[in-house]
Write an enzyme that holds these catalytic residues in place. Sequence first.
Site, short mmCIF file in Angstrom:
data_model
loop_
_atom_site.label_atom_id
_atom_site.label_comp_id
_atom_site.label_asym_id
_atom_site.label_seq_id
_atom_site.Cartn_x
_atom_site.Cartn_y
_atom_site.Cartn_z
N HIS A 35 -2.24 24.77 53.46
CA HIS A 35 -1.89 26.06 54.07
C HIS A 35 -1.88 27.16 53.01
O HIS A 35 -1.80 26.89 51.81
CB HIS A 35 -0.51 25.99 54.75
N ASP B 266 0.59 30.41 52.33
CA ASP B 266 1.94 30.69 52.82
C ASP B 266 2.00 31.83 53.84
O ASP B 266 1.47 32.92 53.60
CB ASP B 266 2.89 30.98 51.65
N HIS C 186 -2.76 25.58 49.57
CA HIS C 186 -2.13 24.52 48.78
C HIS C 186 -1.52 23.45 49.66
O HIS C 186 -1.33 23.65 50.87
CB HIS C 186 -1.08 25.10 47.83
N ARG D 106 12.00 28.65 45.41
CA ARG D 106 10.78 29.38 45.79
C ARG D 106 11.08 30.80 46.25
O ARG D 106 12.03 31.03 47.01
CB ARG D 106 10.12 28.61 46.93
C1 SIN Z 1 5.04 24.80 49.47
O1 SIN Z 1 5.48 25.88 49.07
O2 SIN Z 1 4.23 24.72 50.37
C2 SIN Z 1 5.53 23.53 48.80
C3 SIN Z 1 4.96 23.36 47.44
C4 SIN Z 1 5.60 22.22 46.72
O3 SIN Z 1 6.73 21.83 47.05
O4 SIN Z 1 4.99 21.70 45.78
#
Ligand code: SIN
Length: 290
Positions: free
Chosen positions: A108, A110, A266, A281
């Site tokens: 995806h 974000d 990602h 995050r």
């Molecule tokens: C994400 O933000 O999609 C998760 C990335 C991660 O936990 O490595």
Amino acid sequence: MLKEAESAHRTIEVRPQPSGFGAEITGVDLSRPLDRDQLAQVKAAWAKHAVVAFPDQPLTLEQLEAFTLQIGPFGADPFIKPMPGHPNVLELRREPDEKATNFGAGWHSDWSFQAQPPAATLLHSEVVPPVGGDTLFCDCARAFEALSPAMQAMLAPLRAVHSAGRAYGTKGVFARETEKRTMQIIVSEEADETLTHPLVRTHPVTGRKSLFVSPVYTVAVEGLTPKESQAVLGFLFAHMVQDEFVYRHRWAPNMLLMWDNRCTMHLAEGGYDGHLRVMHRTTVAGDTPV
Ligand code: SIN
């Protein structure tokens, strides 16, 4: 090793990944405000390399917030309860005994279902498991550039339909989940809404064109029948995640990763059952894709 900036205070070193997608940045202390030159060089490296890793950066939540704000204003993070006292920080936490699929396990970009999806996501590693837990990135600009001119021309005028429904909707993955999950997900009817973005978007800084679709959030191509949408998107998803376009990020504790959601997608890999993984995050607001 390329020296991309020398300031009176520190030398920033940008080491591109061998594939040319992604880079590591050292010689900068993110716990303190960057001077103008340093910030400009960090932003330039991020635009050029799309996924930039800063090793050895122990950061408090306040320092993570402050660095994020140097990049740009916070984005809006829906459907997940933020950290207490830190409305713009999400804790991606998976306990050793959790059986639920790890968060972010599908490809995806974000919050691409937002009218103005975040330009950047910043992820800071607090606890890194001894095995697994890598994050994989796809270079959506290279993936577009590798298509034939005829395919590029066919895709260029199309708009893709994005929705959070498959993940956060009333019938989505999280709504149906029965296993315990530490992260507090907010399932919502709002997630079932859809909007469209250009299927091929142009990066506002580099001018490069990228495929802007993902298996998690792109549900159709506007104007195509469901079968046609499935065929086009199925082809694109398989094309994009070929090894030649993918960078595998291996984490160490106290590492900050900043990626560009406008030209990458990602996936968070699992493989660490029985171990704790904790990340913090933030996102930086972005523009309307064009
Ligand atoms: C994400 O933000 O999609 C998760 C990335 C991660 O936990 O490595």
